[in-house]
Design a protein around this motif. Structure first.
Motif, PDB file in Angstrom:
ATOM      1  N   PRO A  32       0.831  -1.203   0.000  1.00  0.00           N
ATOM      2  CA  PRO A  32       0.000   0.000   0.000  1.00  0.00           C
ATOM      3  C   PRO A  32       0.865   1.253   0.000  1.00  0.00           C
ATOM      4  O   PRO A  32       2.003   1.230   0.490  1.00  0.00           O
ATOM      5  CB  PRO A  32      -0.807  -0.131   1.300  1.00  0.00           C
ATOM      6  N   PRO A  33       0.357   2.333  -0.561  1.00  0.00           N
ATOM      7  CA  PRO A  33       1.160   3.573  -0.566  1.00  0.00           C
ATOM      8  C   PRO A  33       1.367   4.078   0.851  1.00  0.00           C
ATOM      9  O   PRO A  33       0.541   3.836   1.738  1.00  0.00           O
ATOM     10  CB  PRO A  33       0.305   4.533  -1.394  1.00  0.00           C
ATOM     11  N   PRO A  34       2.457   4.753   1.090  1.00  0.00           N
ATOM     12  CA  PRO A  34       2.714   5.264   2.445  1.00  0.00           C
ATOM     13  C   PRO A  34       1.728   6.369   2.816  1.00  0.00           C
ATOM     14  O   PRO A  34       1.083   6.972   1.954  1.00  0.00           O
ATOM     15  CB  PRO A  34       4.150   5.792   2.353  1.00  0.00           C
ATOM     16  N   GLU A  35       1.643   6.620   4.090  1.00  0.00           N
ATOM     17  CA  GLU A  35       0.735   7.642   4.608  1.00  0.00           C
ATOM     18  C   GLU A  35       1.275   9.037   4.284  1.00  0.00           C
ATOM     19  O   GLU A  35       2.483   9.276   4.276  1.00  0.00           O
ATOM     20  CB  GLU A  35       0.596   7.482   6.123  1.00  0.00           C
ATOM     21  N   THR A  36       0.362   9.962   4.023  1.00  0.00           N
ATOM     22  CA  THR A  36       0.740  11.356   3.777  1.00  0.00           C
ATOM     23  C   THR A  36       0.960  12.060   5.103  1.00  0.00           C
ATOM     24  O   THR A  36       0.050  12.151   5.929  1.00  0.00           O
ATOM     25  CB  THR A  36      -0.336  12.083   2.968  1.00  0.00           C
ATOM     26  N   LEU A  37       2.163  12.555   5.318  1.00  0.00           N
ATOM     27  CA  LEU A  37       2.503  13.305   6.519  1.00  0.00           C
ATOM     28  C   LEU A  37       2.588  14.786   6.176  1.00  0.00           C
ATOM     29  O   LEU A  37       3.155  15.159   5.141  1.00  0.00           O
ATOM     30  CB  LEU A  37       3.834  12.823   7.100  1.00  0.00           C
ATOM     31  N   VAL A  38       2.038  15.618   7.032  1.00  0.00           N
ATOM     32  CA  VAL A  38       2.011  17.065   6.796  1.00  0.00           C
ATOM     33  C   VAL A  38       3.124  17.709   7.607  1.00  0.00           C
ATOM     34  O   VAL A  38       3.139  17.637   8.840  1.00  0.00           O
ATOM     35  CB  VAL A  38       0.645  17.662   7.162  1.00  0.00           C
ATOM     36  N   ILE A  39       4.053  18.336   6.903  1.00  0.00           N
ATOM     37  CA  ILE A  39       5.165  19.050   7.530  1.00  0.00           C
ATOM     38  C   ILE A  39       4.909  20.553   7.361  1.00  0.00           C
ATOM     39  O   ILE A  39       4.901  21.054   6.232  1.00  0.00           O
ATOM     40  CB  ILE A  39       6.516  18.676   6.900  1.00  0.00           C
ATOM     41  N   PRO A  40       4.663  21.286   8.448  1.00  0.00           N
ATOM     42  CA  PRO A  40       4.412  22.727   8.302  1.00  0.00           C
ATOM     43  C   PRO A  40       5.657  23.475   7.862  1.00  0.00           C
ATOM     44  O   PRO A  40       6.775  23.150   8.262  1.00  0.00           O
ATOM     45  CB  PRO A  40       3.962  23.150   9.699  1.00  0.00           C
ATOM     46  N   VAL A  41       5.449  24.486   7.040  1.00  0.00           N
ATOM     47  CA  VAL A  41       6.528  25.315   6.510  1.00  0.00           C
ATOM     48  C   VAL A  41       6.348  26.736   7.035  1.00  0.00           C
ATOM     49  O   VAL A  41       5.229  27.267   7.029  1.00  0.00           O
ATOM     50  CB  VAL A  41       6.542  25.304   4.977  1.00  0.00           C
ATOM     51  N   SER A  42       7.426  27.332   7.491  1.00  0.00           N
ATOM     52  CA  SER A  42       7.398  28.711   7.985  1.00  0.00           C
ATOM     53  C   SER A  42       8.052  29.643   6.969  1.00  0.00           C
ATOM     54  O   SER A  42       8.941  29.234   6.217  1.00  0.00           O
ATOM     55  CB  SER A  42       8.130  28.824   9.330  1.00  0.00           C
ATOM     56  N   LEU A  43       7.591  30.884   6.971  1.00  0.00           N
ATOM     57  CA  LEU A  43       8.144  31.921   6.097  1.00  0.00           C
ATOM     58  C   LEU A  43       8.650  33.051   6.982  1.00  0.00           C
ATOM     59  O   LEU A  43       7.881  33.651   7.742  1.00  0.00           O
ATOM     60  CB  LEU A  43       7.079  32.430   5.129  1.00  0.00           C
ATOM     61  N   ASP A  44       9.962  33.329   6.926  1.00  0.00           N
ATOM     62  CA  ASP A  44      10.516  34.351   7.801  1.00  0.00           C
ATOM     63  C   ASP A  44      10.562  35.711   7.110  1.00  0.00           C
ATOM     64  O   ASP A  44      10.115  35.873   5.971  1.00  0.00           O
ATOM     65  CB  ASP A  44      11.903  33.942   8.310  1.00  0.00           C
ATOM     66  N   GLU A  45      11.087  36.708   7.816  1.00  0.00           N
ATOM     67  CA  GLU A  45      11.124  38.075   7.294  1.00  0.00           C
ATOM     68  C   GLU A  45      12.044  38.220   6.088  1.00  0.00           C
ATOM     69  O   GLU A  45      11.910  39.181   5.321  1.00  0.00           O
ATOM     70  CB  GLU A  45      11.565  39.036   8.404  1.00  0.00           C
ATOM     71  N   ASN A  46      12.971  37.292   5.898  1.00  0.00           N
ATOM     72  CA  ASN A  46      13.858  37.316   4.736  1.00  0.00           C
ATOM     73  C   ASN A  46      13.289  36.517   3.568  1.00  0.00           C
ATOM     74  O   ASN A  46      14.001  36.255   2.597  1.00  0.00           O
ATOM     75  CB  ASN A  46      15.231  36.763   5.119  1.00  0.00           C
ATOM     76  N   GLN A  47      11.994  36.134   3.676  1.00  0.00           N
ATOM     77  CA  GLN A  47      11.287  35.405   2.625  1.00  0.00           C
ATOM     78  C   GLN A  47      11.931  34.055   2.322  1.00  0.00           C
ATOM     79  O   GLN A  47      12.064  33.640   1.176  1.00  0.00           O
ATOM     80  CB  GLN A  47      11.191  36.257   1.361  1.00  0.00           C
ATOM     81  N   ILE A  48      12.355  33.368   3.386  1.00  0.00           N
ATOM     82  CA  ILE A  48      12.942  32.036   3.280  1.00  0.00           C
ATOM     83  C   ILE A  48      11.961  31.028   3.875  1.00  0.00           C
ATOM     84  O   ILE A  48      11.476  31.209   5.000  1.00  0.00           O
ATOM     85  CB  ILE A  48      14.304  31.958   3.997  1.00  0.00           C
ATOM     86  N   TYR A  49      11.693  29.973   3.130  1.00  0.00           N
ATOM     87  CA  TYR A  49      10.821  28.902   3.590  1.00  0.00           C
ATOM     88  C   TYR A  49      11.655  27.874   4.351  1.00  0.00           C
ATOM     89  O   TYR A  49      12.698  27.419   3.847  1.00  0.00           O
ATOM     90  CB  TYR A  49      10.128  28.227   2.410  1.00  0.00           C
ATOM     91  N   SER A  50      11.195  27.503   5.546  1.00  0.00           N
ATOM     92  CA  SER A  50      11.985  26.600   6.378  1.00  0.00           C
ATOM     93  C   SER A  50      11.070  25.638   7.127  1.00  0.00           C
ATOM     94  O   SER A  50       9.860  25.871   7.265  1.00  0.00           O
ATOM     95  CB  SER A  50      12.834  27.390   7.383  1.00  0.00           C
ATOM     96  N   VAL A  51      11.671  24.541   7.622  1.00  0.00           N
ATOM     97  CA  VAL A  51      10.983  23.538   8.435  1.00  0.00           C
ATOM     98  C   VAL A  51      11.788  23.319   9.712  1.00  0.00           C
ATOM     99  O   VAL A  51      12.969  23.669   9.788  1.00  0.00           O
ATOM    100  CB  VAL A  51      10.823  22.202   7.668  1.00  0.00           C
ATOM    101  N   MET A  52      11.132  22.746  10.735  1.00  0.00           N
ATOM    102  CA  MET A  52      11.807  22.464  12.004  1.00  0.00           C
ATOM    103  C   MET A  52      12.414  21.069  11.960  1.00  0.00           C
ATOM    104  O   MET A  52      11.733  20.091  11.634  1.00  0.00           O
ATOM    105  CB  MET A  52      10.819  22.571  13.166  1.00  0.00           C
ATOM    106  N   VAL A  53      13.700  20.985  12.312  1.00  0.00           N
ATOM    107  CA  VAL A  53      14.442  19.722  12.322  1.00  0.00           C
ATOM    108  C   VAL A  53      15.060  19.542  13.699  1.00  0.00           C
ATOM    109  O   VAL A  53      15.712  20.458  14.225  1.00  0.00           O
ATOM    110  CB  VAL A  53      15.527  19.693  11.227  1.00  0.00           C
ATOM    111  N   ASN A  54      14.828  18.375  14.300  1.00  0.00           N
ATOM    112  CA  ASN A  54      15.473  18.006  15.566  1.00  0.00           C
ATOM    113  C   ASN A  54      16.657  17.103  15.282  1.00  0.00           C
ATOM    114  O   ASN A  54      16.566  16.181  14.469  1.00  0.00           O
ATOM    115  CB  ASN A  54      14.491  17.291  16.496  1.00  0.00           C
ATOM    116  N   MET A  55      17.763  17.353  15.988  1.00  0.00           N
ATOM    117  CA  MET A  55      18.967  16.561  15.835  1.00  0.00           C
ATOM    118  C   MET A  55      19.348  15.948  17.174  1.00  0.00           C
ATOM    119  O   MET A  55      19.218  16.590  18.216  1.00  0.00           O
ATOM    120  CB  MET A  55      20.117  17.425  15.290  1.00  0.00           C
TER     121      MET A  55
END
Length: 587
Positions: A32-55
């Motif tokens: 079966p196809p994998p599940e769709t996961l929703v990753i929110p994207v943020s837009l900062d004042e410099n117009q850069i799209y980013s995501v949160m990553v834990n290390m």
């Protein structure tokens, strides 16, 4: 040859035939196809799209904002020993219990700058919209110890979703852990750039599997062509072929190109659309008032009147997308309007770049197979899909329902409070059939209102000299008068009311011969009142009876449905005699 041998041989051949038939008709197992996961994207004042990553795998991992890029598959983070990383939050390998140091170094280059450092393997995770984490262990990460114009404030790294080096991509690790899955896909649904350069929601990624509700129409797919690694001028690790582009405007100009190879890459890391010098200049040459404005690290921009109107249409296979002046003309803080479409500084560059202004207008899908081949697909954005994220929509809907519920509850409470409020006879109303006159005449004719004695003529009844009636209870009431009760009412937002009262003794004792209502001497006795029954009580009693009746009907129907024994069936309800077609009651 004996008969027994022939029979055994025929039986064996029959069994083999049946086995082959079963193998032939057995369906092939498809995972079966994998599940769709929703990753929110943020837009900062410099117009850069980013995501949160834990290390790291510690209970308190190190969290960073990573910019999105599709030009490369390398993941990069600023290290604690990087003095040229702009002071952004940095990753400290010594605080991680899951890091693996590799005896390697690596450099990463973008159109804006570059970074270099050591390579480690680290357990990472992407933060989903529901708060949970998508873990991808043993991720290859370049820990930068030096950089040049690579990092921006608030963004500590970059997560690569490109084609090469494929082994360093988070996608490659997922495919290795899921060998039965044919491909990994990610859908990109970005919100448009902020016209005021403010931060906010940047959209979302549909991780592992695209979300079909975010696009409409057919998907147009193009194979991702690996860039020539020996060419140092390559701006990306992959390209796709654009089929055509056309620019039109109200002045009648029409510039287009098709039929030639136009290598194009799409990357949300860049807030620009860049054409080769020849096509870009042919477009701005037909826009009145357009002129060269400024130069960035890799492109020239054009200044043009803020009321300029023109449209650029690009075609990938069967899909075409048109961008008008609402996207192509950007007004800066100083009031100058510049074109989002720019030209390369390098006059030999022939590639096309479509950054976030174009990607935010379409739904973009990148798919990678187990062999490392990639496919880019694009489709029209579904109406309303770039307005609010599902979580925001759910919040608005739930908030609206909560407000409506509060209004309904308040209205019900007010209604019942008014129903319980005593009715004072301060207003004259026309008697209805349901009303009962409290005091009625004892004779056959009703007394006229003019025959009622006014209160002033009966004040002598309240004097202490009144004689108590024999056998009547002693009702004694003390009334204090004076300045203890103010005759004015004043409060913030209210009005003042003054009254003129007659002179009353400071203290008087009133002896009454009966409880209220007071009897008038030599007057007929009042007719006792019948208990009044409120309509609401009758309605409630009626509803209670109907509720009991309906519950009994439901109970009998359920008993009739689930009890299959004849004895119980005859005990609960009448049965129909199928032979005589007559109804008999069994008790």
């Amino acid at each position: 040859m004996s008969l027994t041998f022939v029979l055994c041989l025929c039986t064996l051949l029959s069994l083999l035939a049946v086995s082959d038939a079963r193998i032939a008709i057995a369906p092939r197992t498809v995972p079966p196809p994998p599940e769709t996961l929703v990753i929110p994207v943020s837009l900062d004042e410099n117009q850069i799209y980013s995501v949160m990553v834990n290390m790291s795998a510690n209970p308190s991992p190190q969290s960073f904002s990573f910019a999105l890029t599709t030009s490369t598959a390398i993941t990069t983070v600023a290290g604690v020993n990087c003095d040229s990383c702009g002071g952004v939050s940095s990753y400290d390998p010594s605080k991680s219990s899951s890091v693996q140091q590799l005896a390697l170094s690596q450099s990463v280059t973008t159109l804006n700058g570059d970074a270099s450092g050591t390579v480690v393997l680290e357990n990472c995770s992407l933060v989903q919209s529901n708060g949970s984490a998508w873990v991808y262990p043993n991720q290859t990460v370049t820990v930068a110890n030096q950089s040049s114009s690579f990092f921006s404030p608030g963004v500590s790294g970059m997560i690569g979703m490109g084609l090469a080096p494929f082994a360093d991509s988070p996608v490659a690790g997922w495919l290795a852990r899921n060998p039965t899955q044919p491909a990994f896909s990610v859908g990109i649904a970005l919100n448009p750039l902020s016209p005021t350069n403010s931060s906010g929601s940047g959209g979302e990624l549909h991780w592992q599997q695209p979300d079909a509700s975010f696009y409409e129409g057919e998907l147009a797919s193009k194979p991702m062509l690996a860039a020539n690694a020996s060419n140092p001028s390559n701006m990306s690790t992959w390209f796709v072929e654009m089929d055509a582009w056309t620019a039109t405007g109200p002045s009648g100009f029409n510039v287009s190109q098709s039929g030639t190879q136009m290598l194009t890459f799409l990357d949300p890391f860049y807030a620009d659309i860049v054409f080769p010098q020849g096509p870009a200049r042919s477009i701005y040459a037909d826009i009145p008032g357009a002129s060269k404005h400024a130069t960035s690290a890799f492109a020239h921009s054009w200044k043009l009147p803020c009321d300029s109107r023109f449209t650029v249409t690009v075609t990938f296979g069967s899909f075409s997308a048109s961008l008008d002046q609402s996207v192509l003309v950007m007004k800066q803080a100083d009031g100058i309007c510049v074109g989002v479409l720019q030209e390369w500084i390098d006059q030999t560059a022939t590639e096309y770049l479509f950054g976030s202004p174009f990607i935010a207008e379409v739904y973009l899908i990148f798919s990678f197979s187990q062999s490392g081949n990639g496919t880019m697909s694009v489709a029209a954005r579904a109406p309303g899909s770039n307005q609010l994220a599902p979580a925001a929509i759910a919040g608005v809907v739930l908030g609206t329902l909560a407000v409506v519920a509060l209004f309904v509850i308040a209205a019900v409470l007010v209604y019942f409070a008014l129903q319980r409020r005593p009715k004072y006879p301060h207003k004259r109303r026309k008697p209805s059939k349901t009303e009962i006159t409290p005091f009625t005449a004892t004779s056959g004719s009703s007394p006229l209102r003019s025959s009622w004695q006014p209160y002033d003529s009966q004040r002598d009844l309240l004097e202490p000299s009144s004689t108590l009636s024999p056998g009547s209870p002693d009702w004694v009431t003390t009334m204090l008068s004076g300045d203890s009760s103010p005759n004015s009412n004043s409060f913030p937002g209210g009005t003042t009311l003054s009254e003129s009262r007659g002179t009353v003794a400071s203290s008087s004792l009133i002896q009454l011969d009966s409880p209220p209502p007071y009897m008038i001497p030599n007057s007929p006795l009042p007719v006792p009142l019948r208990p009044l029954r409120k309509k609401s009580a009758a309605v409630i009693d009626f509803g209670r009876k109907w509720t009991i009746f309906l519950c009994a009907v439901v109970f009998l129907r359920r008993a009739n449905m689930y009890d299959n024994t004849t004895r119980t069936h005859r005990r609960l309800c009448p049965t129909l005699d199928r032979k005589t077609n007559e109804t008999t009651m069994q008790y």
